[in-house]
Design a protein around this motif. Structure first.
Motif, PDB file in Angstrom:
ATOM      1  N   ILE A 239      -7.736  -4.574  -5.836  1.00 11.33           N
ATOM      2  CA  ILE A 239      -6.977  -5.512  -6.661  1.00 11.33           C
ATOM      3  C   ILE A 239      -6.021  -4.807  -7.628  1.00 11.33           C
ATOM      4  N   HIS A 240      -6.414  -3.596  -8.078  1.00 12.01           N
ATOM      5  CA  HIS A 240      -5.586  -2.904  -9.071  1.00 12.01           C
ATOM      6  C   HIS A 240      -4.586  -1.940  -8.433  1.00 12.01           C
ATOM      7  N   GLN A 241      -4.639  -1.835  -7.073  1.00 10.59           N
ATOM      8  CA  GLN A 241      -3.770  -0.854  -6.424  1.00 10.59           C
ATOM      9  C   GLN A 241      -2.400  -1.445  -6.104  1.00 10.59           C
ATOM     10  N   ASP A 242      -1.425  -0.557  -5.984  1.00  5.13           N
ATOM     11  CA  ASP A 242      -0.107  -0.950  -5.516  1.00  5.13           C
ATOM     12  C   ASP A 242      -0.260  -1.453  -4.077  1.00  5.13           C
ATOM     13  N   PRO A 243       0.255  -2.663  -3.758  1.00  9.63           N
ATOM     14  CA  PRO A 243       0.030  -3.253  -2.435  1.00  9.63           C
ATOM     15  C   PRO A 243       0.526  -2.363  -1.288  1.00  9.63           C
ATOM     16  N   ALA A 244       1.717  -1.779  -1.415  1.00 10.68           N
ATOM     17  CA  ALA A 244       2.249  -0.956  -0.317  1.00 10.68           C
ATOM     18  C   ALA A 244       1.364   0.278  -0.108  1.00 10.68           C
ATOM     19  N   HIS A 245       0.879   0.845  -1.221  1.00 12.18           N
ATOM     20  CA  HIS A 245      -0.003   2.009  -1.116  1.00 12.18           C
ATOM     21  C   HIS A 245      -1.295   1.636  -0.397  1.00 12.18           C
ATOM     22  N   ALA A 246      -1.889   0.494  -0.786  1.00  7.60           N
ATOM     23  CA  ALA A 246      -3.168   0.069  -0.200  1.00  7.60           C
ATOM     24  C   ALA A 246      -3.023  -0.203   1.297  1.00  7.60           C
ATOM     25  N   VAL A 247      -1.969  -0.917   1.690  1.00 10.58           N
ATOM     26  CA  VAL A 247      -1.758  -1.224   3.115  1.00 10.58           C
ATOM     27  C   VAL A 247      -1.468   0.064   3.897  1.00 10.58           C
ATOM     28  N   GLY A 248      -0.669   0.960   3.297  1.00 10.22           N
ATOM     29  CA  GLY A 248      -0.369   2.240   3.947  1.00 10.22           C
ATOM     30  C   GLY A 248      -1.631   3.060   4.188  1.00 10.22           C
TER      31      GLY A 248
END
Ligand SMILES: [Zn+2]
Length: 290
Positions: A239-248
């Protein structure tokens, strides 16, 4: 004749926030459905109230939207489906494919494999507590898109297993099977920690006269010494992560080679063109989280 439309699904339990392990299942099931031109459905498996964490269903749904995964159609809540589970149990009892069981946990052998004590009827003087599916002689082998041919049988994993629990709740295995059929799911993509549930679910599909979907079990994160990663990794919310980073990160974990420093939209555009399930590893070892 049109081929059957592909329908995939992601089915989290609201027992906490979306974490890396469940994100991997979401991304894998989403891409596998979308790359086939299919639909991706979302189901919240909220049939075990004591295990639920208040608000987590809403947070999971919001997280998926934030990460760019929007379900095709309304979210299905298993708590709204109790009548359908009841009907399925009744159907199995009526057909003689399931039976009432009077045993409690202390009656179970150490192996955890139910020996079939009540298969011929509840012992005299005892009361039925739960309902079990009779799996004697059932062959529920399957071929998984990543894990290969799986010959596990329920007889060797659990024996006749519970479909309606002594506490009145419906078993996970039953609810999943009834809802996959109800939602028209043609492919189940999920973590390999659920691999040994699959033969039980296929036995249930056969007993209920349902179609068996295709299965694809994604690698589960292990530490480099082969042990399942610790609780922190399993529960650390994205929840606290950057979305693009998490999906990557999830794409990399699944053996894909996503470009770095893409925006979320550009990353999804890339993934929808380049997703290759042949690259997904059977097992995945990663360094323990610091
Ligand atoms: Zn029993």
């Amino acid at each position: 004749m049109n081929p059957t439309p592909v329908i995939g699904r992601f089915a989290p339990s609201p027992t906490g926030d979306l974490h890396f392990g469940s994100l991997v299942s979401a991304v894998g099931s989403y891409l596998e459905a979308k790359i086939a031109g299919g639909q991706w459905l979302l189901r919240i498996e909220d049939i075990d109230p004591p295990r639920e964490v208040a608000g987590s269903a809403t947070r999971i749904i919001n997280d998926l939207y934030r990460l760019g995964m929007v379900p095709d159609g309304p979210v299905l809540y298993q708590s709204s489906r109790l009548g359908a589970y009841q009907d399925a149990v009744k159907q199995l009892l009526d057909k003689g494919l399931a039976y009432p069981c009077a045993c409690s946990r202390k009656d179970m052998p150490e192996s955890g494999i139910y020996p079939g004590t009540c298969r011929g009827g509840v012992p005299r003087g005892k009361k039925p507590r739960s309902v079990r599916l009779n799996v004697a002689g059932d062959n529920c082998e399957f071929t998984d898109k990543i894990q290969g041919h799986v010959t596990d049988s329920p007889a060797g994993i659990s024996g006749d297993f519970i479909i309606h629990r002594a506490d009145g709740l419906f078993a996970y295995q039953l609810a999943v099977v009834v809802d996959d059929e109800f939602q028209g799911v043609t492919q189940v993509v999920r973590g390999a920690d659920l691999l040994d549930s699959t033969s039980r679910q296929i036995c249930l599909q056969k007993a209920l006269g349902y179609t068996t979907p295709d299965y694809m079990h994604l690698p589960v994160a292990l530490s480099t010494d082969g042990k399942k990663l610790g609780k922190r990794f399993q529960t650390d919310p994205v929840i606290h992560q950057d979305p693009a980073h998490a999906v990557g990160q999830a794409l990399s974990f699944l053996g894909q080679h996503p470009p770095l420093r893409y925006s979320l939209d550009a990353l999804w555009d890339w993934a929808l063109k380049n997703w290759n399930s042949d690259l997904v590893p059977r097992r995945r070892a990663i360094l323990p989280a610091q």
